[in-house]
Design a protein around this motif. Structure first.
Motif, PDB file in Angstrom:
ATOM      1  N   VAL A 102      68.244 -33.304  83.980  1.00  0.00           N
ATOM      2  CA  VAL A 102      69.053 -32.571  82.838  1.00  0.00           C
ATOM      3  C   VAL A 102      69.647 -31.505  83.669  1.00  0.00           C
ATOM      4  CG1 VAL A 102      68.743 -30.990  80.668  1.00  0.00           C
ATOM      5  CG2 VAL A 102      66.981 -32.751  81.278  1.00  0.00           C
ATOM      6  N   ILE A 103      71.024 -31.660  83.381  1.00  0.00           N
ATOM      7  CA  ILE A 103      72.206 -30.945  84.091  1.00  0.00           C
ATOM      8  C   ILE A 103      72.611 -30.024  82.980  1.00  0.00           C
ATOM      9  CG2 ILE A 103      74.161 -30.676  85.544  1.00  0.00           C
ATOM     10  CD1 ILE A 103      73.296 -33.496  86.796  1.00  0.00           C
ATOM     11  N   THR A 104      72.580 -28.696  83.180  1.00  0.00           N
ATOM     12  CA  THR A 104      73.020 -27.567  82.635  1.00  0.00           C
ATOM     13  C   THR A 104      73.983 -26.528  83.262  1.00  0.00           C
ATOM     14  OG1 THR A 104      71.097 -26.112  82.441  1.00  0.00           O
ATOM     15  CG2 THR A 104      71.360 -27.956  80.619  1.00  0.00           C
ATOM     16  N   ALA A 105      74.845 -26.072  82.923  1.00  0.00           N
ATOM     17  CA  ALA A 105      75.702 -25.182  83.413  1.00  0.00           C
ATOM     18  C   ALA A 105      74.998 -23.813  83.228  1.00  0.00           C
ATOM     19  CB  ALA A 105      77.014 -24.896  83.107  1.00  0.00           C
ATOM     20  N   PRO A 106      74.815 -22.943  84.427  1.00  0.00           N
ATOM     21  CA  PRO A 106      74.119 -21.421  84.360  1.00  0.00           C
ATOM     22  C   PRO A 106      75.075 -20.614  83.448  1.00  0.00           C
ATOM     23  CG  PRO A 106      74.917 -21.747  86.340  1.00  0.00           C
ATOM     24  CD  PRO A 106      74.989 -23.145  85.600  1.00  0.00           C
ATOM     25  N   PRO A 107      74.394 -19.555  82.727  1.00  0.00           N
ATOM     26  CA  PRO A 107      75.336 -18.540  82.383  1.00  0.00           C
ATOM     27  C   PRO A 107      76.300 -17.925  83.193  1.00  0.00           C
ATOM     28  CG  PRO A 107      72.956 -18.134  81.622  1.00  0.00           C
ATOM     29  CD  PRO A 107      73.211 -19.149  82.899  1.00  0.00           C
ATOM     30  N   GLY A 108      77.547 -17.589  82.717  1.00  0.00           N
ATOM     31  CA  GLY A 108      78.501 -17.160  83.456  1.00  0.00           C
ATOM     32  C   GLY A 108      79.746 -17.375  83.170  1.00  0.00           C
ATOM     33  N   PRO A 109      81.031 -17.070  84.004  1.00  0.00           N
ATOM     34  CA  PRO A 109      82.336 -17.331  83.550  1.00  0.00           C
ATOM     35  C   PRO A 109      82.583 -19.078  83.523  1.00  0.00           C
ATOM     36  CG  PRO A 109      82.316 -16.598  85.635  1.00  0.00           C
ATOM     37  CD  PRO A 109      80.724 -16.292  84.937  1.00  0.00           C
ATOM     38  N   ALA A 110      83.345 -19.406  82.739  1.00  0.00           N
ATOM     39  CA  ALA A 110      83.674 -20.838  82.641  1.00  0.00           C
ATOM     40  C   ALA A 110      84.782 -21.201  83.682  1.00  0.00           C
ATOM     41  CB  ALA A 110      84.524 -21.003  81.187  1.00  0.00           C
ATOM     42  N   ASN A 111      85.722 -20.345  84.062  1.00  0.00           N
ATOM     43  CA  ASN A 111      86.569 -20.613  85.325  1.00  0.00           C
ATOM     44  C   ASN A 111      86.758 -19.391  85.973  1.00  0.00           C
ATOM     45  OD1 ASN A 111      87.491 -23.371  84.190  1.00  0.00           O
ATOM     46  ND2 ASN A 111      87.910 -22.041  82.451  1.00  0.00           N
ATOM     47  N   VAL A 112      86.703 -19.452  87.214  1.00  0.00           N
ATOM     48  CA  VAL A 112      86.898 -18.315  88.298  1.00  0.00           C
ATOM     49  C   VAL A 112      88.233 -18.420  89.086  1.00  0.00           C
ATOM     50  CG1 VAL A 112      85.812 -17.121  90.138  1.00  0.00           C
ATOM     51  CG2 VAL A 112      84.365 -18.233  88.298  1.00  0.00           C
ATOM     52  N   PHE A 113      88.708 -17.138  89.369  1.00  0.00           N
ATOM     53  CA  PHE A 113      90.005 -17.173  89.917  1.00  0.00           C
ATOM     54  C   PHE A 113      89.859 -16.042  90.957  1.00  0.00           C
ATOM     55  CE2 PHE A 113      90.938 -18.935  86.063  1.00  0.00           C
ATOM     56  CZ  PHE A 113      91.598 -19.986  86.279  1.00  0.00           C
ATOM     57  N   CYS A 114      90.600 -16.031  92.097  1.00  0.00           N
ATOM     58  CA  CYS A 114      90.560 -14.976  93.141  1.00  0.00           C
ATOM     59  C   CYS A 114      91.704 -14.574  93.339  1.00  0.00           C
ATOM     60  CB  CYS A 114      89.859 -15.412  94.395  1.00  0.00           C
ATOM     61  SG  CYS A 114      88.228 -14.528  94.402  1.00  0.00           S
TER      62      CYS A 114
ATOM     63  N   VAL B  94      77.125 -14.587  89.069  1.00  0.00           N
ATOM     64  CA  VAL B  94      77.690 -15.658  88.997  1.00  0.00           C
ATOM     65  C   VAL B  94      76.971 -16.873  89.886  1.00  0.00           C
ATOM     66  CG1 VAL B  94      79.889 -16.894  89.917  1.00  0.00           C
ATOM     67  CG2 VAL B  94      79.812 -14.580  88.712  1.00  0.00           C
ATOM     68  N   ARG B  95      76.459 -17.841  89.253  1.00  0.00           N
ATOM     69  CA  ARG B  95      75.773 -18.773  89.893  1.00  0.00           C
ATOM     70  C   ARG B  95      76.460 -20.150  90.180  1.00  0.00           C
ATOM     71  NH1 ARG B  95      70.300 -19.090  86.711  1.00  0.00           N
ATOM     72  NH2 ARG B  95      71.604 -17.962  85.271  1.00  0.00           N
ATOM     73  N   LEU B  96      77.487 -20.410  89.091  1.00  0.00           N
ATOM     74  CA  LEU B  96      78.403 -21.592  89.334  1.00  0.00           C
ATOM     75  C   LEU B  96      79.784 -21.092  89.349  1.00  0.00           C
ATOM     76  CD1 LEU B  96      79.354 -24.590  89.001  1.00  0.00           C
ATOM     77  CD2 LEU B  96      78.974 -24.155  86.494  1.00  0.00           C
ATOM     78  N   VAL B  97      80.540 -21.406  90.521  1.00  0.00           N
ATOM     79  CA  VAL B  97      82.105 -20.838  90.597  1.00  0.00           C
ATOM     80  C   VAL B  97      82.742 -22.222  90.355  1.00  0.00           C
ATOM     81  CG1 VAL B  97      83.803 -20.258  92.398  1.00  0.00           C
ATOM     82  CG2 VAL B  97      81.554 -19.280  92.344  1.00  0.00           C
ATOM     83  N   THR B  98      83.634 -21.947  89.246  1.00  0.00           N
ATOM     84  CA  THR B  98      84.290 -23.561  88.809  1.00  0.00           C
ATOM     85  C   THR B  98      85.674 -22.969  88.981  1.00  0.00           C
ATOM     86  OG1 THR B  98      82.488 -24.147  86.951  1.00  0.00           O
ATOM     87  CG2 THR B  98      84.935 -24.921  86.705  1.00  0.00           C
ATOM     88  N   ASN B  99      86.401 -23.404  90.063  1.00  0.00           N
ATOM     89  CA  ASN B  99      87.843 -23.093  90.101  1.00  0.00           C
ATOM     90  C   ASN B  99      88.591 -24.156  89.184  1.00  0.00           C
ATOM     91  OD1 ASN B  99      87.717 -21.746  93.085  1.00  0.00           O
ATOM     92  ND2 ASN B  99      86.205 -23.368  93.356  1.00  0.00           N
TER      93      ASN B  99
ATOM     94  N   VAL C 235      82.361 -25.945  92.321  1.00  0.00           N
ATOM     95  CA  VAL C 235      83.028 -26.729  91.855  1.00  0.00           C
ATOM     96  C   VAL C 235      84.500 -26.602  91.445  1.00  0.00           C
ATOM     97  CG1 VAL C 235      83.242 -28.294  89.648  1.00  0.00           C
ATOM     98  CG2 VAL C 235      81.076 -27.462  90.712  1.00  0.00           C
ATOM     99  N   THR C 236      85.532 -27.670  91.572  1.00  0.00           N
ATOM    100  CA  THR C 236      86.743 -27.620  91.136  1.00  0.00           C
ATOM    101  C   THR C 236      87.295 -28.557  90.412  1.00  0.00           C
ATOM    102  OG1 THR C 236      87.424 -26.786  93.738  1.00  0.00           O
ATOM    103  CG2 THR C 236      89.208 -27.636  92.604  1.00  0.00           C
ATOM    104  N   ARG C 237      87.603 -28.102  89.394  1.00  0.00           N
ATOM    105  CA  ARG C 237      88.231 -29.046  88.183  1.00  0.00           C
ATOM    106  C   ARG C 237      89.601 -29.036  88.044  1.00  0.00           C
ATOM    107  NH1 ARG C 237      88.664 -26.695  82.925  1.00  0.00           N
ATOM    108  NH2 ARG C 237      88.631 -28.874  82.119  1.00  0.00           N
ATOM    109  N   TYR C 238      89.818 -30.396  87.299  1.00  0.00           N
ATOM    110  CA  TYR C 238      91.420 -30.640  87.041  1.00  0.00           C
ATOM    111  C   TYR C 238      91.341 -31.257  85.574  1.00  0.00           C
ATOM    112  CZ  TYR C 238      92.394 -29.667  91.845  1.00  0.00           C
ATOM    113  OH  TYR C 238      92.438 -28.991  93.010  1.00  0.00           O
TER     114      TYR C 238
END
Length: 318
Positions: free
Chosen positions: A206-218, A284-289, A5-8
């Motif tokens: 029912v949509i929930t975010a899995p455990p893990g980092p809120a935001n990911v950067f490479c 990490v199961r959700l990568v939020t850019n 996912v990519t968020r702004y």
């Protein structure tokens, strides 16, 4: 399968008009890029009365992004319904639904900042009752044709109700909407499902975010990224914390220094190889850019997004 996912949110602390406009323009270029490279979603949010320019008009941004993309879903989470006229909002959503051919979904929410309600002279004490009435008005307007055009999607775009309390779960059930519980609380999902059953309704998604980092950067050199750009990430986290006070924010990071943030891991900065391993191990199961996090400049923004897109995604999807 890992979701990308990519968020702004367009926070640009202390930014001048030219800097802010560059972030907006870059977001459209990046939307086209993630669309072409198979990302799973673009996410936008809404807030008002923010000194750092947090976007107050996500539907305008979603419309612009829909115009430069063809396949990626766009979600607005959350849309603060009480700050809008419900009939006009129903019209705008219907038009956007046509422009995007049904690719824009919405999570309706109350919001949690009283200053936003004051800005629009909306009552704070009755906000729960008010949002239920407004959403009901919108649903009825689409169903009866009171507003035109009717949405492209039948009977309306994908809608969720979001919240972090049992009252929110029950409200989602009463409205017949899918539910997005905050913080992935399983008790809220149970409350929602039970309320739907009591009403004789089949529960929605029912949509929930899995455990893990809120935001990911490479980055090729994560330590250098933290040294040069970490203050942008810190500005993002501390701004959310100032809004929430003692309540947990969506980023769940109470760090006060860049060093604390780096250790906490809520904002994850790692190499592409490291991220691949974290994904393969299911850490990490959700990568939020978050390419414009805290006004992050173009150089690290694009570098991170390209590493995730052109190195990590092919490796884990092969």
């Amino acid at each position: 399968m890992t979701t990308f996912v990519t968020r702004y949110d367009f926070r640009v602390p202390g930014g001048d008009a030219a800097t802010r406009q560059e972030v907006y323009a870059r977001s459209l270029e990046q939307a086209a890029y993630v669309d072409a490279h198979g990302h799973d979603a673009i996410m936008l949010s809404e807030h008002h009365a923010s000194d750092d320019g947090y976007v107050p008009s996500p539907m305008l941004v979603a419309s612009a992004m829909a115009a430069v993309t063809t396949r990626v879903p766009i979600t607005i989470a959350a849309l603060l319904v009480n700050l809008h006229d419900p009939l006009r909002l129903a019209e705008d959503i219907a038009v956007l639904d046509h422009l995007a051919a049904g690719r824009v979904g919405f999570t309706f929410g109350l919001g949690y900042r009283e200053v936003e309600y004051a800005l629009f002279d909306r009552p704070w004490r009755t906000r729960g009752r008010d949002i239920e009435e407004r959403i009901t008005t919108m649903l009825d307007a689409w169903a009866t044709g009171r507003v035109t055009p009717r949405p492209f999607s039948d009977p309306h775009p994908f809608l969720l109700y979001g919240g972090g309390t049992p009252a929110a779960a029950r409200r989602a059930a009463r409205l017949g909407l899918s539910f997005q519980p905050q913080h992935g609380d399983p008790a809220l999902e149970e409350e929602y499902v039970a309320a739907c059953r009591e009403l004789g309704r089949e529960p929605g998604l029912v949509i929930t975010a899995p455990p893990g980092p809120a935001n990911v950067f490479c980055a090729e050199r994560p330590e250098e990224f933290w040294e040069r750009w970490g203050h942008h990430l810190l500005a993002d986290a501390t701004a959310y914390q100032s809004w929430h006070g003692d309540a947990a924010s969506h980023v769940l990071d109470s760090s006060t220094t860049v060093e604390e943030m780096q250790a906490a891991g809520v904002y994850l900065v790692c190499t592409a190889d490291d991220l691949v391993e974290r994904i393969r191990s299911r850490e990490v199961r959700l990568v939020t850019n978050h390419p414009a996090c805290g006004g992050l400049p173009a150089e690290p923004s694009w570098a991170s997004l390209r590493l995730v897109t052109e190195t990590v995604m092919p490796a884990v999807r092969a």
